[in-house]
Design a protein around this motif. Structure first.
Motif, PDB file in Angstrom:
ATOM      1  N   VAL A 264       0.700  -1.378  -0.053  1.00  0.00           N
ATOM      2  CA  VAL A 264      -0.054   0.041   0.128  1.00  0.00           C
ATOM      3  C   VAL A 264       0.903   1.291   0.194  1.00  0.00           C
ATOM      4  CG1 VAL A 264      -1.727   1.391   1.312  1.00  0.00           C
ATOM      5  CG2 VAL A 264      -1.866  -0.824   1.138  1.00  0.00           C
ATOM      6  N   GLU A 265       1.950   1.248   0.954  1.00  0.00           N
ATOM      7  CA  GLU A 265       2.788   2.439   1.043  1.00  0.00           C
ATOM      8  C   GLU A 265       3.561   2.619  -0.320  1.00  0.00           C
ATOM      9  OE1 GLU A 265       5.318   2.177   4.442  1.00  0.00           O
ATOM     10  OE2 GLU A 265       3.579   2.782   5.762  1.00  0.00           O
ATOM     11  N   ILE A 266       4.017   1.645  -1.129  1.00  0.00           N
ATOM     12  CA  ILE A 266       4.653   1.745  -2.395  1.00  0.00           C
ATOM     13  C   ILE A 266       3.876   2.239  -3.310  1.00  0.00           C
ATOM     14  CG2 ILE A 266       5.407   0.377  -4.275  1.00  0.00           C
ATOM     15  CD1 ILE A 266       6.411  -1.708  -2.339  1.00  0.00           C
ATOM     16  N   PHE A 267       2.475   1.942  -3.244  1.00  0.00           N
ATOM     17  CA  PHE A 267       1.232   2.502  -4.272  1.00  0.00           C
ATOM     18  C   PHE A 267       1.130   4.037  -4.037  1.00  0.00           C
ATOM     19  CE2 PHE A 267      -2.823   3.640  -5.388  1.00  0.00           C
ATOM     20  CZ  PHE A 267      -2.918   3.431  -6.681  1.00  0.00           C
ATOM     21  N   LEU A 268       1.063   4.396  -2.440  1.00  0.00           N
ATOM     22  CA  LEU A 268       0.794   5.638  -2.063  1.00  0.00           C
ATOM     23  C   LEU A 268       2.035   6.842  -2.510  1.00  0.00           C
ATOM     24  CD1 LEU A 268      -0.512   5.293   1.475  1.00  0.00           C
ATOM     25  CD2 LEU A 268      -1.897   5.759  -0.599  1.00  0.00           C
ATOM     26  N   GLN A 269       3.164   6.086  -2.340  1.00  0.00           N
ATOM     27  CA  GLN A 269       4.438   6.868  -2.715  1.00  0.00           C
ATOM     28  C   GLN A 269       4.353   7.042  -4.341  1.00  0.00           C
ATOM     29  OE1 GLN A 269       8.261   5.006  -2.218  1.00  0.00           O
ATOM     30  NE2 GLN A 269       9.217   6.747  -1.672  1.00  0.00           N
ATOM     31  N   TRP A 270       3.843   6.072  -5.050  1.00  0.00           N
ATOM     32  CA  TRP A 270       3.698   6.278  -6.416  1.00  0.00           C
ATOM     33  C   TRP A 270       2.969   7.371  -6.909  1.00  0.00           C
ATOM     34  CZ3 TRP A 270      -0.459   5.428  -9.612  1.00  0.00           C
ATOM     35  CH2 TRP A 270      -0.402   5.667 -10.995  1.00  0.00           C
ATOM     36  N   CYS A 271       1.859   7.247  -6.173  1.00  0.00           N
ATOM     37  CA  CYS A 271       0.761   8.304  -6.361  1.00  0.00           C
ATOM     38  C   CYS A 271       1.268   9.732  -6.101  1.00  0.00           C
ATOM     39  CB  CYS A 271      -0.625   8.329  -5.482  1.00  0.00           C
ATOM     40  SG  CYS A 271      -1.431   6.834  -6.115  1.00  0.00           S
ATOM     41  N   ASP A 272       1.984   9.777  -4.699  1.00  0.00           N
ATOM     42  CA  ASP A 272       2.434  11.079  -4.344  1.00  0.00           C
ATOM     43  C   ASP A 272       3.332  11.468  -5.628  1.00  0.00           C
ATOM     44  OD1 ASP A 272       2.997  12.791  -2.166  1.00  0.00           O
ATOM     45  OD2 ASP A 272       4.823  12.298  -1.965  1.00  0.00           O
ATOM     46  N   THR A 273       4.300  10.818  -5.919  1.00  0.00           N
ATOM     47  CA  THR A 273       5.325  11.218  -7.065  1.00  0.00           C
ATOM     48  C   THR A 273       4.720  11.537  -8.273  1.00  0.00           C
ATOM     49  OG1 THR A 273       6.938   9.396  -6.335  1.00  0.00           O
ATOM     50  CG2 THR A 273       7.117  10.291  -8.451  1.00  0.00           C
ATOM     51  N   ASN A 274       3.616  10.962  -8.736  1.00  0.00           N
ATOM     52  CA  ASN A 274       2.963  11.285  -9.924  1.00  0.00           C
ATOM     53  C   ASN A 274       1.714  12.482  -9.702  1.00  0.00           C
ATOM     54  OD1 ASN A 274       3.461   9.393 -12.388  1.00  0.00           O
ATOM     55  ND2 ASN A 274       3.618   8.375 -10.518  1.00  0.00           N
TER      56      ASN A 274
ATOM     57  N   HIS B  56       0.860  11.973   2.331  1.00  0.00           N
ATOM     58  CA  HIS B  56      -0.106  13.073   1.847  1.00  0.00           C
ATOM     59  C   HIS B  56      -1.430  12.693   1.513  1.00  0.00           C
ATOM     60  CE1 HIS B  56       4.255  14.729   0.880  1.00  0.00           C
ATOM     61  NE2 HIS B  56       3.718  15.322   1.802  1.00  0.00           N
ATOM     62  N   ALA B  57      -1.810  11.424   2.101  1.00  0.00           N
ATOM     63  CA  ALA B  57      -3.041  10.778   1.628  1.00  0.00           C
ATOM     64  C   ALA B  57      -4.065  11.147   2.685  1.00  0.00           C
ATOM     65  CB  ALA B  57      -2.856   9.174   1.357  1.00  0.00           C
ATOM     66  N   ASP B  58      -5.348  11.377   2.553  1.00  0.00           N
ATOM     67  CA  ASP B  58      -6.211  11.617   3.616  1.00  0.00           C
ATOM     68  C   ASP B  58      -6.926  10.422   3.886  1.00  0.00           C
ATOM     69  OD1 ASP B  58      -6.438  14.587   3.806  1.00  0.00           O
ATOM     70  OD2 ASP B  58      -7.018  14.722   1.726  1.00  0.00           O
ATOM     71  N   TYR B  59      -7.583  10.534   5.210  1.00  0.00           N
ATOM     72  CA  TYR B  59      -7.815   9.077   5.737  1.00  0.00           C
ATOM     73  C   TYR B  59      -9.290   9.559   6.377  1.00  0.00           C
ATOM     74  CZ  TYR B  59      -8.593   4.634   8.279  1.00  0.00           C
ATOM     75  OH  TYR B  59      -9.035   3.487   8.802  1.00  0.00           O
ATOM     76  N   ILE B  60     -10.489   8.797   5.921  1.00  0.00           N
ATOM     77  CA  ILE B  60     -11.828   9.160   6.506  1.00  0.00           C
ATOM     78  C   ILE B  60     -12.195   7.957   7.444  1.00  0.00           C
ATOM     79  CG2 ILE B  60     -14.089   9.631   5.810  1.00  0.00           C
ATOM     80  CD1 ILE B  60     -13.081  10.839   3.161  1.00  0.00           C
ATOM     81  N   ASP B  61     -12.531   8.391   8.510  1.00  0.00           N
ATOM     82  CA  ASP B  61     -13.244   7.050   9.619  1.00  0.00           C
ATOM     83  C   ASP B  61     -14.569   6.961   9.144  1.00  0.00           C
ATOM     84  OD1 ASP B  61     -11.041   6.892  11.403  1.00  0.00           O
ATOM     85  OD2 ASP B  61     -11.359   9.135  11.490  1.00  0.00           O
TER      86      ASP B  61
ATOM     87  N   GLY C 244      -6.696  16.232  -6.963  1.00  0.00           N
ATOM     88  CA  GLY C 244      -5.643  16.030  -7.732  1.00  0.00           C
ATOM     89  C   GLY C 244      -4.437  17.134  -7.153  1.00  0.00           C
ATOM     90  N   VAL C 245      -4.752  17.866  -6.201  1.00  0.00           N
ATOM     91  CA  VAL C 245      -3.533  18.541  -5.495  1.00  0.00           C
ATOM     92  C   VAL C 245      -3.180  18.009  -4.277  1.00  0.00           C
ATOM     93  CG1 VAL C 245      -2.782  20.819  -4.972  1.00  0.00           C
ATOM     94  CG2 VAL C 245      -4.205  20.442  -6.806  1.00  0.00           C
ATOM     95  N   ILE C 246      -1.809  17.858  -4.234  1.00  0.00           N
ATOM     96  CA  ILE C 246      -1.001  17.483  -2.971  1.00  0.00           C
ATOM     97  C   ILE C 246      -0.048  18.206  -2.635  1.00  0.00           C
ATOM     98  CG2 ILE C 246      -1.655  14.949  -3.397  1.00  0.00           C
ATOM     99  CD1 ILE C 246       1.308  14.595  -4.307  1.00  0.00           C
ATOM    100  N   PRO C 247       0.503  18.463  -1.257  1.00  0.00           N
ATOM    101  CA  PRO C 247       1.440  19.333  -1.033  1.00  0.00           C
ATOM    102  C   PRO C 247       2.871  19.045  -1.678  1.00  0.00           C
ATOM    103  CG  PRO C 247       0.398  18.462   0.888  1.00  0.00           C
ATOM    104  CD  PRO C 247      -0.097  17.533  -0.124  1.00  0.00           C
TER     105      PRO C 247
END
Length: 338
Positions: free
Chosen positions: A235-245, A283-288, A334-337
């Motif tokens: 999951v973290e590898i995927f999140l990092q990829w999303c962050d990079t892109n 930089h992903a948001d989490y919703i409970d 589509g905007v991340i820090p």
């Protein structure tokens, strides 16, 4: 004489190369082939994951998206979002039967080609408390050498290297990857034995009541803590990829039938907190769940899938909340820090 024999061998090599290239271009790289195969081969002939792969391959030849929101995940994700997505072009669904964290990595390019501004992940212990599905990985698109090497190093630490060989072969031989299509044709034409169901769909096919689905799910979750860490790394590898892109990710706390959830609250809370921590790193948001609509027992058609009506209501509420956050400028699609 020797020259003639040598010349014949060279001609044979060229002929084989031409036939091989023609096969790849005419079939494997041909949208018409996948369209015909998808229409002509049934779910029973090839299996759940294979049918989804067939549809995914057919769609990759055409532009899909762009989407404000793209829900990515297993058939559980599809059950939630599909009905709403059919009536609202802003949201799309990228789903495969049994799709898990490993598949998030393997289908990165396909996901990117959907042009999502924001990706929605519906994750819980249901997704992380099971071994990475390397048999399903044999159906995945081509992966670079570096990615194959990194994945091998990852699964080696968990004793899964023995299942890696078939994935390695299928990655470099698309004919091997798509053999299920030809087997499906044989099943269709000659009534041979039907496809073996995907492991994650056996909850549906081996048990014919919700209570038996729940019992089977409980058994999986009870022994699934072994796999949480490796799935979380994926999951973290995927999140990092999303962050990079520069693709924003929103993770929604997933769940399953309330009867099963009550029996697995400890592992559910533990895994949910770990997912939250991983989200914060990239930089992903989490919703409970408490911030969204809770599913009732009557909303489920089995242990993990909600019915279409409940899924539509949930998605409608979620999109309304996300749009309100965008309007209040708490985040942008589509905007991340930086």
């Amino acid at each position: 004489m020797n020259r003639k024999k040598k010349s014949k061998k060279i001609n044979y090599v060229f002929l084989i190369a031409i036939l091989f290239s023609t096969f790849r271009i005419g079939i494997i790289h041909n949208p018409i082939f996948f369209k015909i195969a998808d229409a002509g081969i049934s779910l029973e002939d090839i299996g759940w994951r294979q049918k989804d792969v067939l549809r995914t391959e057919r769609k990759r030849f055409f532009q899909i998206g762009p989407y404000d929101y793209l829900a990515v995940g297993s058939s559980q994700t599809a059950a939630i979002y599909n009905r709403y997505a059919r009536h609202h072009k802003r949201i799309g669904v990228f789903s495969l039967a049994g799709m898990g964290p490993l598949d998030f990595i393997l289908y990165q390019d396909y996901i990117k080609n959907c042009f999502p501004k924001t990706i929605l992940l519906y994750l819980s212990d249901f997704d992380l408390c099971k071994a990475p599905n390397l048999s399903g990985a044999t159906l995945a698109p081509f992966q670079s050498i570096s990615k194959v090497k990194n994945l091998f190093n990852l699964v080696w630490n968990y004793g899964l290297e023995g299942d890696f060989a078939e994935f390695f072969i299928s990655n470099y031989l698309p004919e091997y990857r798509f053999q299920f299509i030809f087997k499906g044709v044989v099943n269709k034409l000659f009534g041979k034995s039907k496809a073996t169901p995907h492991p994650d769909t056996q909850l549906l096919e081996k048990h014919n009541t919700i209570d038996s689905h729940i019992d089977a799910l409980n058994d999986k979750l009870k022994n699934g803590s072994t796999w949480v860490d490796i799935n979380l790394k994926m999951v973290e590898i995927f999140l990092q990829w999303c962050d990079t892109n520069r693709i924003k990710v929103i993770i929604i706390e997933g769940d399953y039938h309330p009867k099963a959830l009550r029996l697995n609250l400890k592992i559910h809370k533990t895994v949910s907190e770990k997912i939250r921590q991983s989200a914060e790193k990239f930089h992903a948001d989490y919703i409970d769940r408490e911030d969204l609509l809770d599913f009732n027992e009557s909303d489920f058609s089995d242990a993990v899938h909600v019915n279409a009506k409940a899924g539509y209501t949930f998605t409608e509420r979620l999109i309304r909340i996300l749009d309100a956050l965008v309007k209040s400028k708490k985040f942008q699609l589509g905007v991340i820090p930086a």
